[in-house]
Design a protein around this motif. Structure first.
Motif, PDB file in Angstrom:
ATOM      1  N   GLN A   1       0.843  -1.190   0.000  1.00 58.32           N
ATOM      2  CA  GLN A   1       0.000   0.000   0.000  1.00 58.32           C
ATOM      3  C   GLN A   1       0.882   1.244   0.000  1.00 58.32           C
ATOM      4  O   GLN A   1       2.038   1.189   0.383  1.00 58.32           O
ATOM      5  N   THR A   2       0.273   2.361  -0.425  1.00 60.15           N
ATOM      6  CA  THR A   2       0.923   3.661  -0.262  1.00 60.15           C
ATOM      7  C   THR A   2       0.838   4.037   1.216  1.00 60.15           C
ATOM      8  O   THR A   2      -0.219   3.904   1.823  1.00 60.15           O
ATOM      9  N   HIS A   3       1.976   4.475   1.770  1.00 58.71           N
ATOM     10  CA  HIS A   3       1.980   4.905   3.166  1.00 58.71           C
ATOM     11  C   HIS A   3       2.563   6.307   3.255  1.00 58.71           C
ATOM     12  O   HIS A   3       3.270   6.753   2.350  1.00 58.71           O
ATOM     13  N   GLU A   4       2.247   6.968   4.352  1.00 58.13           N
ATOM     14  CA  GLU A   4       2.791   8.305   4.601  1.00 58.13           C
ATOM     15  C   GLU A   4       3.484   8.342   5.947  1.00 58.13           C
ATOM     16  O   GLU A   4       3.010   7.719   6.900  1.00 58.13           O
ATOM     17  N   MET A   5       4.582   9.094   5.979  1.00 63.07           N
ATOM     18  CA  MET A   5       5.144   9.477   7.268  1.00 63.07           C
ATOM     19  C   MET A   5       4.551  10.846   7.560  1.00 63.07           C
ATOM     20  O   MET A   5       5.015  11.859   7.037  1.00 63.07           O
TER      21      MET A   5
ATOM     22  N   GLY B   1      -4.179   1.442  13.218  1.00 67.25           N
ATOM     23  CA  GLY B   1      -3.084   1.285  14.167  1.00 67.25           C
ATOM     24  C   GLY B   1      -1.717   1.640  13.626  1.00 67.25           C
ATOM     25  O   GLY B   1      -0.702   1.375  14.283  1.00 67.25           O
ATOM     26  N   MET B   2      -1.664   2.252  12.419  1.00 61.43           N
ATOM     27  CA  MET B   2      -0.351   2.619  11.877  1.00 61.43           C
ATOM     28  C   MET B   2       0.047   3.972  12.451  1.00 61.43           C
ATOM     29  O   MET B   2       0.014   5.003  11.777  1.00 61.43           O
ATOM     30  N   ILE B   3       0.423   3.912  13.725  1.00 65.68           N
ATOM     31  CA  ILE B   3       0.807   5.119  14.454  1.00 65.68           C
ATOM     32  C   ILE B   3       2.101   4.847  15.218  1.00 65.68           C
ATOM     33  O   ILE B   3       2.468   3.686  15.441  1.00 65.68           O
TER      34      ILE B   3
ATOM     35  N   ARG C   1       2.228   9.333  12.398  1.00 62.69           N
ATOM     36  CA  ARG C   1       1.174   8.426  11.946  1.00 62.69           C
ATOM     37  C   ARG C   1       1.207   8.315  10.430  1.00 62.69           C
ATOM     38  O   ARG C   1       1.846   9.113   9.756  1.00 62.69           O
ATOM     39  N   CYS C   2       0.531   7.316   9.932  1.00 61.90           N
ATOM     40  CA  CYS C   2       0.266   7.243   8.508  1.00 61.90           C
ATOM     41  C   CYS C   2      -1.149   7.768   8.314  1.00 61.90           C
ATOM     42  O   CYS C   2      -2.103   7.183   8.855  1.00 61.90           O
ATOM     43  N   ALA C   3      -1.265   8.870   7.584  1.00 61.24           N
ATOM     44  CA  ALA C   3      -2.570   9.523   7.451  1.00 61.24           C
ATOM     45  C   ALA C   3      -3.621   8.595   6.837  1.00 61.24           C
ATOM     46  O   ALA C   3      -4.814   8.768   7.078  1.00 61.24           O
ATOM     47  N   ASP C   4      -3.197   7.613   6.054  1.00 57.52           N
ATOM     48  CA  ASP C   4      -4.148   6.676   5.431  1.00 57.52           C
ATOM     49  C   ASP C   4      -4.578   5.558   6.362  1.00 57.52           C
ATOM     50  O   ASP C   4      -5.667   4.999   6.208  1.00 57.52           O
ATOM     51  N   HIS C   5      -3.704   5.164   7.273  1.00 59.00           N
ATOM     52  CA  HIS C   5      -3.938   3.937   8.031  1.00 59.00           C
ATOM     53  C   HIS C   5      -3.832   4.096   9.543  1.00 59.00           C
ATOM     54  O   HIS C   5      -3.682   3.107  10.249  1.00 59.00           O
ATOM     55  N   ASP C   6      -3.921   5.338  10.028  1.00 54.73           N
ATOM     56  CA  ASP C   6      -3.852   5.506  11.489  1.00 54.73           C
ATOM     57  C   ASP C   6      -5.036   4.806  12.166  1.00 54.73           C
ATOM     58  O   ASP C   6      -4.903   4.267  13.258  1.00 54.73           O
TER      59      ASP C   6
HETATM   60 CU    CU Z   1      -0.178   3.556   5.650  1.00 59.92          CU
END
Ligand code: CU
Length: 129
Positions: free
Chosen positions: A62-66, A121-123, A113-118
Motif C-alpha cells: 500500500q501507499t503509506h505516509e510518514m 493502528g499505523m501510528i 502516523r500514517c494519514a491513510d492507516h492511522d
Molecule cells: Cu499507511
C-alpha cells in the motif's frame, strides 16, 4: 620556553587549524520502514541540533505516509521537496526509498502516523532529546 615545548605548541596550533578546516561530519543515519500497516520501528529518537539523514523505505503493498507535521515544522529540513506541499508528510509509494536530511529543533515528543492507516493502528511517535 625550551625548544621541544615550542615545537609541541606549534604542532597543537597546526592541529587546531586542521581541525577547523575539516569537512563537516556525515549526518547521523536514522531509519524507518513501512509495512502493511506498521512503522518499523514505531518510535524514532533524535538529538536536537544534530544533522540526520532519515532514510525511509516502503516495503508494503500500500501507499503509506510518514505524517508528522509538528515534527517537520520544528526541524530544519535541507531537502523540503521530499515532503508534500504542506510540509506535513512524506508520501511513500510501494517500493519507494527516500531520504530526508534534517536537523531536529525543539526537544519534545511528536506525533507520527500514517494519514491513510492511522485508524488501523499505523501510528508511532518521535522523541527529540
Ligand atoms: Cu499507511
Amino acid at each position: 620556553m625550551n625548544r621541544s615545548l615550542a615545537k609541541l605548541c606549534l604542532l597543537l596550533a597546526i592541529g587546531a587549524v586542521a581541525g577547523a578546516a575539516a569537512p563537516p561530519s556525515q549526518p547521523v543515519l536514522n531509519g524507518l520502514v513501512m509495512i502493511d500497516y506498521k512503522f518499523v520501528p514505531d518510535h524514532l529518537t533524535f538529538q536536537h541540533d544534530v544533522h540526520y539523514r532519515l532514510h525511509l523505505e516502503n516495503h508494503g503493498r500500500q501507499t503509506h505516509e510518514m505524517t508528522a507535521p509538528t515534527f517537520f515544522a520544528t526541524a530544519k529540513i535541507d531537502n523540503p521537496d521530499v515532503l508534500n506541499r504542506e510540509r506535513a508528510e512524506i508520501v511513500m509509494q510501494p517500493g519507494d526509498s527516500k531520504d530526508v536530511f534534517l536537523t531536529p529543533g525543539k526537544p519534545g515528543t511528536y506525533d507520527l502516523r500514517c494519514a491513510d492507516h492511522d485508524w488501523d493502528g499505523m501510528i508511532g511517535g518521535i522523541t527529540v532529546q
